[in-house]
Motif scaffolding. Sequence first.
Motif, PDB file in Angstrom:
ATOM      1  N   ARG A  54       0.844  -1.198   0.000  1.00 41.61           N
ATOM      2  CA  ARG A  54       0.000   0.000   0.000  1.00 41.61           C
ATOM      3  C   ARG A  54       0.878   1.245   0.000  1.00 41.61           C
ATOM      4  O   ARG A  54       1.768   1.377   0.841  1.00 41.61           O
ATOM      5  CB  ARG A  54      -0.913   0.001   1.217  1.00 41.61           C
ATOM      6  CG  ARG A  54      -1.909   1.153   1.269  1.00 41.61           C
ATOM      7  CD  ARG A  54      -2.808   1.020   2.485  1.00 41.61           C
ATOM      8  NE  ARG A  54      -3.565  -0.236   2.428  1.00 41.61           N
ATOM      9  CZ  ARG A  54      -4.190  -0.776   3.468  1.00 41.61           C
ATOM     10  NH1 ARG A  54      -4.140  -0.184   4.651  1.00 41.61           N
ATOM     11  NH2 ARG A  54      -4.859  -1.900   3.325  1.00 41.61           N
ATOM     12  N   LEU A  56       1.363   5.088   0.684  1.00 39.51           N
ATOM     13  CA  LEU A  56       0.821   6.155   1.520  1.00 39.51           C
ATOM     14  C   LEU A  56       1.539   7.464   1.220  1.00 39.51           C
ATOM     15  O   LEU A  56       2.639   7.479   0.669  1.00 39.51           O
ATOM     16  CB  LEU A  56       0.985   5.816   3.000  1.00 39.51           C
ATOM     17  CG  LEU A  56       0.426   4.495   3.502  1.00 39.51           C
ATOM     18  CD1 LEU A  56       0.786   4.305   4.972  1.00 39.51           C
ATOM     19  CD2 LEU A  56      -1.072   4.427   3.301  1.00 39.51           C
ATOM     20  N   GLU A  77      -2.056  -0.639  -4.794  1.00 38.22           N
ATOM     21  CA  GLU A  77      -3.055  -0.071  -3.891  1.00 38.22           C
ATOM     22  C   GLU A  77      -2.500   1.202  -3.248  1.00 38.22           C
ATOM     23  O   GLU A  77      -1.311   1.250  -2.895  1.00 38.22           O
ATOM     24  CB  GLU A  77      -3.398  -1.086  -2.802  1.00 38.22           C
ATOM     25  CG  GLU A  77      -4.430  -0.596  -1.807  1.00 38.22           C
ATOM     26  CD  GLU A  77      -4.637  -1.559  -0.656  1.00 38.22           C
ATOM     27  OE1 GLU A  77      -5.288  -1.168   0.335  1.00 38.22           O
ATOM     28  OE2 GLU A  77      -4.133  -2.694  -0.733  1.00 38.22           O
ATOM     29  N   SER A  78      -3.326   2.218  -3.103  1.00 43.05           N
ATOM     30  CA  SER A  78      -2.868   3.457  -2.476  1.00 43.05           C
ATOM     31  C   SER A  78      -3.894   3.952  -1.474  1.00 43.05           C
ATOM     32  O   SER A  78      -5.081   3.639  -1.574  1.00 43.05           O
ATOM     33  CB  SER A  78      -2.581   4.544  -3.519  1.00 43.05           C
ATOM     34  OG  SER A  78      -3.770   4.935  -4.181  1.00 43.05           O
ATOM     35  N   ASP A  79      -3.418   4.721  -0.524  1.00 42.99           N
ATOM     36  CA  ASP A  79      -4.288   5.328   0.491  1.00 42.99           C
ATOM     37  C   ASP A  79      -3.720   6.700   0.836  1.00 42.99           C
ATOM     38  O   ASP A  79      -3.349   6.974   1.973  1.00 42.99           O
ATOM     39  CB  ASP A  79      -4.354   4.426   1.724  1.00 42.99           C
ATOM     40  CG  ASP A  79      -5.391   4.903   2.743  1.00 42.99           C
ATOM     41  OD1 ASP A  79      -6.246   5.724   2.366  1.00 42.99           O
ATOM     42  OD2 ASP A  79      -5.321   4.477   3.905  1.00 42.99           O
ATOM     43  N   LYS A 120      -2.642   6.666  10.437  1.00 40.77           N
ATOM     44  CA  LYS A 120      -2.649   5.518   9.517  1.00 40.77           C
ATOM     45  C   LYS A 120      -1.511   4.552   9.858  1.00 40.77           C
ATOM     46  O   LYS A 120      -1.689   3.320   9.835  1.00 40.77           O
ATOM     47  CB  LYS A 120      -2.517   5.994   8.066  1.00 40.77           C
ATOM     48  CG  LYS A 120      -3.742   6.693   7.493  1.00 40.77           C
ATOM     49  CD  LYS A 120      -3.505   7.091   6.059  1.00 40.77           C
ATOM     50  CE  LYS A 120      -4.698   7.850   5.481  1.00 40.77           C
ATOM     51  NZ  LYS A 120      -5.881   6.988   5.306  1.00 40.77           N
TER      52      LYS A 120
END
Length: 310
Positions: A54, A56, A77-79, A120
């Motif tokens: 992921r 960030l 995937e990214s957040d 996070k």
Amino acid sequence: MICTVTFNPSLDYIVDVEDFKLGLTNRTSSELILPGGKGINVSIVLRNLGICNRALGFTAGFTGDEIIRRLQEMGVESDFIRIERGISRINLKLKSIDGTEINGAGPDISPERVEELMEKLDSLKEGDVLFLAGSIPASMPDDMYERIMKRLEGRGVMTVVDATKDLLVKVLKYHPFLVKPNNHELGEIFGVELKTREDVVPYGKKLQEMGAENVLISMAGEGAVLIAANGQVYKKPVPTGTLVNGVGAGDSMVAGFMAGWMEKRDYRHAFYMGIAAGSASAFSENLATGKEVEAVYRQVAGQKQEGENI
């Protein structure tokens, strides 16, 4: 969970201009737009090696939207945390004049958004991996890496730090699993010039004495050196190949090393994977694919072992 942090991601606009002339209108002969930033590069290479992770960090404006869209296309995937004002930066890289680029500034990041990122990271637990790579924007505290490492201390999170000078030195007391200076950055820390694989070994060991578990030193055309936590020193010359694009090669080395470590928990294999991934990216127009890394790995593993260990 495996996460990367890129505080100031970018869209990299990579162009070729034949016979570039200052003060005149120049036209491109080729163009490429890619999501950029050291942590993002690590995320892409990890994904190319089949490792879910992921990404960030912070994004803003239409360029931030495009960074996220392109990462989705790549299966990453990214957040990212959305910044209301400004835009994520655009970096212009002129391939036809080696090393020439113009990098944007990026948006200002408020203390509230910094704390949101921290929250996070609070979800990370024992066995998770966190990559911290690259510079810190001027709008953020210059001890950001140190704050993150302190907050994660004692949780069993494996941290990987690819940063320069004070950013790196100040986190060593938190015992990062891996740090990756190049020979010039390592020399800058200690005020010396380091040219050969033999030169870097004692200074890499000094970083271990200061707290790093493993020290991976990239040396461009000289190859690489690993001072491992098990006391072994591994050295390799650069694999045979044609340099096409050095951007992201160091990030690829970090991703390859950790991919190798997570696969077999073996330092020699991790070191070979790091060299293979870094070199494969350098030999390619884009960041290395899994097949490209595999091909270079076979070459690295097949090199003579004489002089590899000290």
